[in-house]
Design an enzyme around this catalytic site. Structure first.
Site, PDB file in Angstrom:
ATOM      1  N   CYS A 162       0.857  -1.244  -0.102  1.00  0.00           N
ATOM      2  CA  CYS A 162       0.072   0.262  -0.109  1.00  0.00           C
ATOM      3  C   CYS A 162       0.871   1.385   0.116  1.00  0.00           C
ATOM      4  CB  CYS A 162      -1.185   0.004   1.406  1.00  0.00           C
ATOM      5  SG  CYS A 162      -0.142   0.114   2.838  1.00  0.00           S
ATOM      6  N   CYS A 194      -3.603  -0.710   8.530  1.00  0.00           N
ATOM      7  CA  CYS A 194      -2.931   0.693   9.162  1.00  0.00           C
ATOM      8  C   CYS A 194      -2.904   0.094  10.634  1.00  0.00           C
ATOM      9  CB  CYS A 194      -3.745   1.521   8.696  1.00  0.00           C
ATOM     10  SG  CYS A 194      -4.010   2.006   7.007  1.00  0.00           S
TER      11      CYS A 194
END
Length: 134
Positions: free
Chosen positions: A33, A111
């Site tokens: 990402c 995350c």
């Protein structure tokens, strides 16, 4: 898609920045990402003679290059770890971060994982540096 808490931490991140005289720094990233997180820790000066696990995280700051969920996750992690002992801070899980943010979409849970890994990395670096000084 995002909770109001995620949006708040993204738009007004807590503890964002650098600690120039940090005791340690941990950096992690996700090549898929592109998120990169740096976490800076400063321990309470009076705790320097205590075992690492008992030292208080007096200050914690971060720099994150990534999406809103990455910034919000790192911001929330700093809130959850600041003022805690190393042992207490290491008990903060990815789920704790996600829950404190009011949840994260499934595709953004990585995350919260990165945020906790940055903390673990910073503490690991600190312990390694202490061993080198012996």
């Amino acid at each position: 898609m995002y909770s109001s808490i995620v949006l708040e931490h993204f738009q007004n991140p807590h503890n964002q920045g650098v600690i120039p005289d940090a005791d340690t720094m941990g950096q992690v990233g996700n090549p898929v990402c592109g998120d990169i997180m740096k976490l800076y820790l400063k321990f309470r000066e009076s705790d320097k003679d205590k075992p690492v696990e008992q030292r208080i995280i007096e200050d914690i700051k971060f720099e994150t290059l990534g999406c809103g969920a990455a910034i919000a996750s790192t911001s929330m992690l700093t809130d959850l770890a600041k003022g805690k002992t190393v042992a207490e801070a290491l008990k903060v899980t990815k789920q704790d971060v996600a829950d404190a943010l009011g949840g994260l979409p499934a595709v953004k849970v990585h995350c919260s994982i990165l945020a906790t890994e940055a903390l673990e990395k910073a503490i690991e670096e600190y312990k390694n540096n202490l061993q080198l000084k012996k």
